[in-house]
Structure formats: C-alpha cells, structure tokens
Design an enzyme around this catalytic site. Sequence first.
Site, mmCIF file in Angstrom:
data_model
loop_
_atom_site.group_PDB
_atom_site.id
_atom_site.type_symbol
_atom_site.label_atom_id
_atom_site.label_comp_id
_atom_site.label_asym_id
_atom_site.label_seq_id
_atom_site.Cartn_x
_atom_site.Cartn_y
_atom_site.Cartn_z
ATOM 1 N N ASN A 18 0.859 -1.184 0.000
ATOM 2 C CA ASN A 18 0.000 0.000 0.000
ATOM 3 C C ASN A 18 0.895 1.232 0.000
ATOM 4 O O ASN A 18 1.491 1.564 1.024
ATOM 5 C CB ASN A 18 -0.882 -0.037 1.261
ATOM 6 N N LYS A 20 0.020 4.255 -0.261
ATOM 7 C CA LYS A 20 -0.644 5.434 0.328
ATOM 8 C C LYS A 20 -0.422 6.650 -0.584
ATOM 9 O O LYS A 20 -0.360 6.492 -1.783
ATOM 10 C CB LYS A 20 -0.136 5.673 1.748
ATOM 11 N N HIS A 106 -9.374 1.124 5.222
ATOM 12 C CA HIS A 106 -8.078 1.305 5.897
ATOM 13 C C HIS A 106 -8.274 2.263 7.072
ATOM 14 O O HIS A 106 -9.068 3.197 7.002
ATOM 15 C CB HIS A 106 -7.060 1.865 4.905
ATOM 16 N N GLU A 108 -6.630 4.645 8.091
ATOM 17 C CA GLU A 108 -6.404 6.065 7.777
ATOM 18 C C GLU A 108 -7.644 6.680 7.142
ATOM 19 O O GLU A 108 -7.953 7.856 7.347
ATOM 20 C CB GLU A 108 -5.162 6.207 6.881
ATOM 21 N N GLU A 176 -5.100 -5.080 10.720
ATOM 22 C CA GLU A 176 -4.051 -4.078 10.910
ATOM 23 C C GLU A 176 -4.290 -3.329 12.218
ATOM 24 O O GLU A 176 -5.110 -2.393 12.252
ATOM 25 C CB GLU A 176 -4.072 -3.073 9.759
ATOM 26 N N GLY A 182 2.979 1.943 10.709
ATOM 27 C CA GLY A 182 3.995 2.985 10.560
ATOM 28 C C GLY A 182 4.765 3.303 11.823
ATOM 29 O O GLY A 182 5.482 4.305 11.874
ATOM 30 N N SER A 221 3.733 -2.496 10.225
ATOM 31 C CA SER A 221 5.192 -2.562 10.428
ATOM 32 C C SER A 221 5.804 -3.900 10.021
ATOM 33 O O SER A 221 6.754 -4.371 10.651
ATOM 34 C CB SER A 221 5.544 -2.218 11.881
HETATM 35 C C1 PEP Z 1 -0.645 0.080 6.210
HETATM 36 O O1 PEP Z 1 -0.871 1.255 6.388
HETATM 37 O O2 PEP Z 1 -1.446 -0.613 5.556
HETATM 38 C C2 PEP Z 1 0.565 -0.485 6.783
HETATM 39 C C3 PEP Z 1 0.585 -1.761 7.039
HETATM 40 O O3 PEP Z 1 1.603 0.388 7.025
HETATM 41 P P1 PEP Z 1 3.082 0.027 7.585
HETATM 42 O O4 PEP Z 1 3.532 -1.247 6.920
HETATM 43 O O5 PEP Z 1 3.927 1.197 7.176
HETATM 44 O O6 PEP Z 1 2.963 -0.131 9.050
#
Ligand code: PEP
Length: 260
Positions: A18, A20, A106, A108, A176, A182, A221
């Site tokens: 992703n 973003k 998601h 976000e 998630e 992040g 992460s």
């Molecule tokens: C995400 O936002 O879908 C995600 C998994 O981000 P990250 O891998 O940067 O934690």
Amino acid sequence: MNQSDAGATQIRALVAGNWKMNGLKAALSQALAVDEQLAGAGDAINADVMICPPATMLMVLSELAGKSGLKIGGQDCHVNQAGAHTGDVSAEMLADAGASAVILGHSERRADHGETDKLVCEKVAAAHRAGLTAIVCVGETIGQRQAGLTLGVVARQLTGSLPDGVNAETVVIAYEPVWAIGTGLTPSVEDVAQVHGMIRERLVERFGEEGARMRILYGGSVKPSNAVELMGIANVNGALVGGASLLASDFLGIVDAYRG
Ligand code: PEP
C-alpha cells in the site's frame, strides 16, 4: 515457507503493498523492479504479489508491469459508479485503469474521512459490481487494545464491513492494529494468532467453506526482518505492507518469506 494452512485448507498467500499518498513518476522504477525480479523468480514465490499505488499511477503501472503476474490495486473507491463527486474515484475507474483489487476501510480512511463499517460495506459491494476484489481492513486502536476490547472491536468491524454472499475470490481481510501502522511496533505472535483465529472463526460461521478459504493478511510494520515470523503464524495468509513496500528491495525481502 509455502502456502498458508487454515485447518485442512491450503490458501495461496497475498503480499500487497500500500503506497498510500506516496509515489511520483520516479517511483515507477521501484514497482518495475519488483515486476522484473518476480518474473525472474518464476514459480519460486508461492504467493500473489500486488502493489496499490496512488490513483495517478495506476494506469501507467498496469500498462508497464507485465513481466510477472504482479497485480495492481487501488486504495479506496467511491460507492457510486460515476457522477458529481469531485475528487473521488469509482471502482469502475480503478478496474478500467487496470486494477484487480481495492483496499477498503483502511484505518487512515476510517480516521481521516470518518468512514464507518456501513460505508465500507457499501464500498465492498461497489468493488464487486466492478469486478474488483475488496481488501477489507480491520483493527483496533491502542486505547481499545489496552482496554481489552480488541476482539470485540475487530469482530464488530468484520461483521459490519462485509456484505452477505461474498467469497474467497472477492474478499481478502487485512488485520491491521492501528497502533502498529507505521510505528515499527508489532503485536506478539500470540496476539496475532488470537485475532486471526477469531477472524477465521467468524468468517467460517458466516460464509462456511468460503470463509475457510478467505485470505487474512496481517498489516502493521511488516519488514524483511520480521516477515518470516509473522507470515508463519496460523491463519496469517500474507501481508499488507505500507512503508516497506516503497522500496523494491524491502518489499521483495518480505515477499521472500514465501520463497519455496
Ligand atoms: C498500512 O498502512 O497498511 C501499513 C501496514 O503500514 P506500515 O507497513 O507502514 O505499518
């Protein structure tokens, strides 16, 4: 590691990146490097691999990345097919640009745009109308985890975000934890196993055999150094990767967890 095992059911894993709101033209080279390396690896990688770039890059990426079976996905879609919705993108537009899937719900989008389970559920239906697989994200905040609410929150999001009648081809779940996105933090192996196990149970309860075959990705992460451990957990059928999907070498390091 090969394919994931949900009881007796073999499930082909999915590793989805992703991007973003990241990616100018120069970043195309990273996606094309992934395509190139995957093509070179042939059947050695026992997983589907996908990149979900910003909408501005979808069409050019899907036209240029033809060497491997690299899949292209969108990051969100509107509920409607077309109309007066300035700035939005419909599922049909994503499909037209070459996407085969779309990330929905998601955290976000839930946080920044107030998206509810009901809206996510409508978007899943829109994705299916356009022939896209919906990658549906669920996950608890740190406050909810500390209050012992994780399983209830995730179960509620799962129920509310999925329409009836979906199947293992049309839906992928991504667990998630919001606090792991992040941040460099990840839940323990036991915690991931517990949540994924609960998700599997709920999917089987509601969708039967299809629920047993649905892919449940872990996201938050994931990086090359923890991918093998995370991808080895029961009912983890791949990864949704944010930051580490922006560089081909990091992303391929994660995909490597599925090298046979
Ligand atoms: C995400 O936002 O879908 C995600 C998994 O981000 P990250 O891998 O940067 O934690």
